[in-house]
Design a protein around this motif. Structure first.
Motif, PDB file in Angstrom:
ATOM      1  N   SER A 118      37.175  -8.930  45.191  1.00  0.00           N
ATOM      2  CA  SER A 118      37.960 -10.047  45.712  1.00  0.00           C
ATOM      3  C   SER A 118      39.266 -10.198  44.940  1.00  0.00           C
ATOM      4  O   SER A 118      40.313 -10.515  45.526  1.00  0.00           O
ATOM      5  CB  SER A 118      37.141 -11.341  45.629  1.00  0.00           C
ATOM      6  N   ALA A 211      41.283 -12.206  55.294  1.00  0.00           N
ATOM      7  CA  ALA A 211      39.859 -12.535  55.238  1.00  0.00           C
ATOM      8  C   ALA A 211      38.995 -11.315  55.527  1.00  0.00           C
ATOM      9  O   ALA A 211      37.967 -11.088  54.874  1.00  0.00           O
ATOM     10  CB  ALA A 211      39.542 -13.655  56.229  1.00  0.00           C
ATOM     11  N   TRP A 215      36.318  -9.704  52.756  1.00  0.00           N
ATOM     12  CA  TRP A 215      34.856  -9.573  52.806  1.00  0.00           C
ATOM     13  C   TRP A 215      34.413  -8.108  52.772  1.00  0.00           C
ATOM     14  O   TRP A 215      33.346  -7.794  52.248  1.00  0.00           O
ATOM     15  CB  TRP A 215      34.269 -10.316  54.000  1.00  0.00           C
ATOM     16  N   THR A 216      35.243  -7.198  53.283  1.00  0.00           N
ATOM     17  CA  THR A 216      34.849  -5.788  53.186  1.00  0.00           C
ATOM     18  C   THR A 216      34.897  -5.295  51.743  1.00  0.00           C
ATOM     19  O   THR A 216      33.979  -4.605  51.279  1.00  0.00           O
ATOM     20  CB  THR A 216      35.760  -4.912  54.059  1.00  0.00           C
ATOM     21  N   ALA A 218      34.753  -7.201  49.080  1.00  0.00           N
ATOM     22  CA  ALA A 218      33.733  -7.915  48.311  1.00  0.00           C
ATOM     23  C   ALA A 218      32.363  -7.259  48.497  1.00  0.00           C
ATOM     24  O   ALA A 218      31.598  -7.108  47.530  1.00  0.00           O
ATOM     25  CB  ALA A 218      33.692  -9.381  48.736  1.00  0.00           C
ATOM     26  N   LEU A 219      32.054  -6.851  49.724  1.00  0.00           N
ATOM     27  CA  LEU A 219      30.786  -6.146  49.957  1.00  0.00           C
ATOM     28  C   LEU A 219      30.765  -4.806  49.228  1.00  0.00           C
ATOM     29  O   LEU A 219      29.750  -4.427  48.626  1.00  0.00           O
ATOM     30  CB  LEU A 219      30.576  -5.936  51.459  1.00  0.00           C
TER      31      LEU A 219
END
Length: 327
Positions: A118, A211, A215-216, A218-219
């Motif tokens: 992130s 966004a 999230w990609t 962060a995963l």
């Protein structure tokens, strides 16, 4: 059309197959001593084999998932080290029971990796620092800290390690299949494909590019941080002989898998089997031969990377730091 996957017919696939066959056969032919193919003489354990497969699978996911959103996750090393550092802190708390301590360490390691991922997206959004640069710089900054960590063993027994490996393997395969389904047959997957192919068009279509990339990555960071934490649950294995820093094994798995989820699963299995071949450990322990093996692991980039350029239909966002320019 799914971004992040190589398009070029059968040529890249055949090239990867040829390199892997050369790698598998050459590591046995170049082994310093005689290689025994009698299975009864091999020192193989199911717990180690499954955990090696789990590590390779999650490292591959850590690179492939952000790639489909147009993000080159070269912060694998930083995310891996963040997970290792946080897991080391939790592992040093002797008052917690070993099974609970191991669970908390793995979860915290995944969280630390997600936080680093992130942070990379935030640096890209706020200061236009490309994730390649920020990822490498964060890895260099976390390396001295990781070296100072005690890295205590979490005290998980062999049977528990096997159970952990099976559970994490099921979780990794489930996550890979769910991601592939979301990518192909859901509204968030459509947004992800649009962002990966052309972030400027995604902005025009009302998609929140920041966004989606957040999230990609962060995963992906969570997957890499989880692998870093897993390093404290087992003793030294053949995976630690990987000729380049272990975190970058995810790039090799993704490249040999052509950027697809199915290819990722297959390449994880093949490389896990290669690491447990009779002569592989002897070859990787030799500095000169290990350098040769490292070169073979990098060679597929020569025909994979060009097909990730925008004019070949791959993620345009990979080569950008901004997506709000006006034309």
């Amino acid at each position: 059309m799914i971004p992040g996957r190589v398009r070029g017919g059968w040529a890249p696939c055949l090239g990867n197959v040829a390199v892997f066959l050369l790698l598998a056969a050459g590591s046995q032919l170049l082994a310093p001593g005689p290689v025994s193919w009698d299975p009864s003489t091999w020192s193989f354990s199911w717990s180690e084999g499954i955990l090696v497969l789990v590590n390779l699978l999650f490292l591959g996911l850590a690179f492939v998932v952000p790639l489909h959103g147009g993000v080159l996750n070269l912060g694998l090393y930083a995310e891996f080290l963040a997970g290792l550092c946080v897991a080391s802190v939790i592992g040093s708390i002797a008052s917690i029971d070993p099974p609970v301590r191991a669970l908390l360490a793995v979860l915290a390691g995944a969280g630390a990796g997600a936080l680093v991922g992130s942070l990379m997206v935030w640096l890209k959004w706020r200061f236009a620092v490309h994730e390649v640069l920020s990822g490498l710089l964060l890895g260099g900054a976390l390396l001295p800290l990781a070296r100072e960590m005690p890295a205590p063993a979490l005290g998980v027994g062999p049977q528990s390690v096997l159970a952990w490996g099976v559970i994490l393997l099921i979780l990794g395969v489930f996550f890979a299949l769910v991601f592939a389904h979301v990518l192909r047959a859901s509204a968030p997957g459509l947004d992800l494909r649009i962002v990966g192919q052309n972030p400027l068009a995604a902005v025009a279509a009302g998609v929140n590019v920041d966004a989606v990339q957040l999230w990609t990555l962060a995963l992906g960071g969570a997957c890499a941080g989880l692998v870093g934490a897993l390093g404290l649950t087992t003793e030294a294995s053949t995976l630690l002989m990987w000729p380049v820093p272990l975190a970058f094994a995810g790039i090799t798995i993704a490249v040999f898998g052509l950027g697809s989820v199915r290819g990722l699963l297959l390449s994880s299995i093949l490389f896990a089997a290669w690491l447990h071949e009779p002569g592989t450990a002897a070859v990787l322990s030799d500095p000169g031969l290990s350098t040769l093996i490292a070169a073979l692991l990098v060679i597929p980039v020569l025909w994979i990377l060009p097909r990730l350029f925008p004019d070949q239909g791959a993620p345009r966002a990979v080569w950008r730091t901004r997506h709000r320019e006006m034309y």
